[in-house]
Scaffold this motif. Structure first.
Motif, PDB file in Angstrom:
ATOM      1  N   ILE A 218       0.836  -1.213   0.000  1.00  0.00           N
ATOM      2  CA  ILE A 218       0.000   0.000   0.000  1.00  0.00           C
ATOM      3  C   ILE A 218       0.870   1.263   0.000  1.00  0.00           C
ATOM      4  N   SER A 219       1.704   1.392   1.037  1.00  0.00           N
ATOM      5  CA  SER A 219       2.430   2.651   1.234  1.00  0.00           C
ATOM      6  C   SER A 219       3.418   2.931   0.109  1.00  0.00           C
ATOM      7  N   LEU A 220       4.203   1.927  -0.269  1.00  0.00           N
ATOM      8  CA  LEU A 220       5.204   2.155  -1.315  1.00  0.00           C
ATOM      9  C   LEU A 220       4.559   2.537  -2.643  1.00  0.00           C
ATOM     10  N   GLY A 221       3.426   1.906  -2.954  1.00  0.00           N
ATOM     11  CA  GLY A 221       2.742   2.251  -4.201  1.00  0.00           C
ATOM     12  C   GLY A 221       2.232   3.675  -4.216  1.00  0.00           C
ATOM     13  N   MET A 222       1.824   4.185  -3.070  1.00  0.00           N
ATOM     14  CA  MET A 222       1.283   5.537  -3.012  1.00  0.00           C
ATOM     15  C   MET A 222       2.372   6.607  -3.029  1.00  0.00           C
ATOM     16  N   VAL A 223       3.601   6.245  -2.687  1.00  0.00           N
ATOM     17  CA  VAL A 223       4.690   7.234  -2.700  1.00  0.00           C
ATOM     18  C   VAL A 223       5.673   6.954  -3.838  1.00  0.00           C
ATOM     19  N   ARG A 224       5.209   6.264  -4.872  1.00  0.00           N
ATOM     20  CA  ARG A 224       6.108   5.940  -5.985  1.00  0.00           C
ATOM     21  C   ARG A 224       6.742   7.190  -6.614  1.00  0.00           C
ATOM     22  N   PRO A 225       5.984   8.269  -6.860  1.00  0.00           N
ATOM     23  CA  PRO A 225       6.645   9.478  -7.386  1.00  0.00           C
ATOM     24  C   PRO A 225       7.737  10.004  -6.456  1.00  0.00           C
ATOM     25  N   GLY A 226       7.503   9.918  -5.142  1.00  0.00           N
ATOM     26  CA  GLY A 226       8.520  10.357  -4.199  1.00  0.00           C
ATOM     27  C   GLY A 226       9.762   9.485  -4.235  1.00  0.00           C
ATOM     28  N   LEU A 227       9.562   8.179  -4.384  1.00  0.00           N
ATOM     29  CA  LEU A 227      10.708   7.272  -4.505  1.00  0.00           C
ATOM     30  C   LEU A 227      11.546   7.615  -5.729  1.00  0.00           C
ATOM     31  N   ILE A 228      10.872   7.876  -6.844  1.00  0.00           N
ATOM     32  CA  ILE A 228      11.591   8.189  -8.081  1.00  0.00           C
ATOM     33  C   ILE A 228      12.310   9.525  -7.961  1.00  0.00           C
ATOM     34  N   ALA A 229      11.642  10.528  -7.390  1.00  0.00           N
ATOM     35  CA  ALA A 229      12.280  11.837  -7.227  1.00  0.00           C
ATOM     36  C   ALA A 229      13.499  11.741  -6.316  1.00  0.00           C
ATOM     37  N   THR A 230      13.383  11.003  -5.215  1.00  0.00           N
ATOM     38  CA  THR A 230      14.517  10.826  -4.312  1.00  0.00           C
ATOM     39  C   THR A 230      15.664  10.107  -5.004  1.00  0.00           C
ATOM     40  N   ALA A 231      15.335   9.057  -5.769  1.00  0.00           N
ATOM     41  CA  ALA A 231      16.371   8.307  -6.475  1.00  0.00           C
ATOM     42  C   ALA A 231      17.105   9.196  -7.487  1.00  0.00           C
ATOM     43  N   ILE A 232      16.364  10.027  -8.209  1.00  0.00           N
ATOM     44  CA  ILE A 232      16.992  10.898  -9.210  1.00  0.00           C
ATOM     45  C   ILE A 232      17.936  11.886  -8.548  1.00  0.00           C
ATOM     46  N   LEU A 233      17.489  12.530  -7.481  1.00  0.00           N
ATOM     47  CA  LEU A 233      18.320  13.542  -6.829  1.00  0.00           C
ATOM     48  C   LEU A 233      19.555  12.916  -6.175  1.00  0.00           C
TER      49      LEU A 233
END
Length: 271
Positions: A183-198
């Motif tokens: 549940i939680s990881l799927g809902m913050v997927r954009p945040g995971l990607i943004a953190t990974a990029i930075l």
């Protein structure tokens, strides 16, 4: 008429702003493909035949190996930081305690001091455990360096998830780990990607610790750029060729994932 005028003015302004950021890159590429005898000719002849010897010389040197070191270290650090940041950020977002803000401040304080303050202790520690000029050593330092930023980012994204959503998952029979992964990881997927990029970009561009902790086998590409500065002259063609090769991977990566980066940065971590 007024709306068209505003749109035209806005378009012209965006073009000018883009030109300010793109022009240094174009100048760098033009000089990289210019013969040494023509470096200082002004204005720049944008349509002259390209001179490839500087670029080929860089490709024949050990610079491609340093690019591969940068790529490997950046990918490994990004994966480790994103995984640990997601776990810590979720735990802190769900922690109902007054000490949460204090702990977050303590985490962020590791990024407040200048890098030179931590350089000597980190170097001595790495030398004692024989991690100088090793991939493991530089990965550990970069992970420590980026983890505070990752935790801060992911904590903000997990705070945007209503606690009722996770409680509903628990009522459906999911445990804490199931709620987190399904549940939680799927809902913050954009945040995971943004953190990974930075984190990837910060690690890719980092120079100071790489310069101190590496020599040859684990050296990354930023440490190779000062090598083109001599005592009495600068090899501008080789330096700009190496810089262009170093800029290319994160630029391509950013263009591919720009949609997710925009979505992630518009989330709760940077409100």
């Amino acid at each position: 008429m007024r709306r068209t005028l505003f749109r035209t003015a806005g378009g012209v302004l965006m073009v000018l702003i883009a030109a300010v950021f793109v022009m240094p890159l174009l100048v760098m590429l033009r000089i990289a493909l210019t013969a040494p005898a023509d470096y200082r000719e002004m204005p720049i002849d944008w349509f002259s035949a390209p001179y490839w010897e500087s670029l080929l010389g860089v490709l024949r040197s050990d610079f491609p190996g340093k690019l591969l070191n940068s790529l490997g270290v950046s990918v490994v650090v990004t994966v480790i930081v994103v995984v640990l940041s997601a776990l810590a950020g979720h735990a802190l977002a769900r922690l109902r305690s007054r000490s949460r803000e204090r702990f977050l401040f303590f985490v962020l304080s590791t990024r407040m001091g200048p890098a030179v303050v931590f350089a000597l202790p980190i170097y001595l520690l790495a030398a004692n455990v024989k991690l100088i000029d090793t991939h493991v050593g530089i990965v550990l330092v970069y992970t420590f360096y980026s983890l505070a930023f990752g935790i801060w980012m992911m904590h903000g994204f997990f705070l945007d998830i209503p606690a009722e959503v996770e409680e509903a998952g628990q009522l459906d029979g999911l445990g804490n780990w199931g709620v987190f992964t399904r549940i939680s990881l799927g809902m913050v997927r954009p945040g995971l990607i943004a953190t990974a990029i930075l984190v990837f970009i910060f690690t890719w561009n980092e120079f100071f610790y790489a310069f101190i902790l590496t020599r040859s086998s684990a050296a990354t590409f930023p440490t190779a750029i000062p090598g083109y500065f001599g005592a009495f002259q600068v090899d501008w063609g080789s330096m700009f060729s190496a810089s262009a090769l170093g800029v290319l991977p994160p630029m391509v990566f950013g263009l591919i994932v720009r949609k997710w980066l925009t979505t992630g940065l518009s989330g709760g971590a940077v409100r």
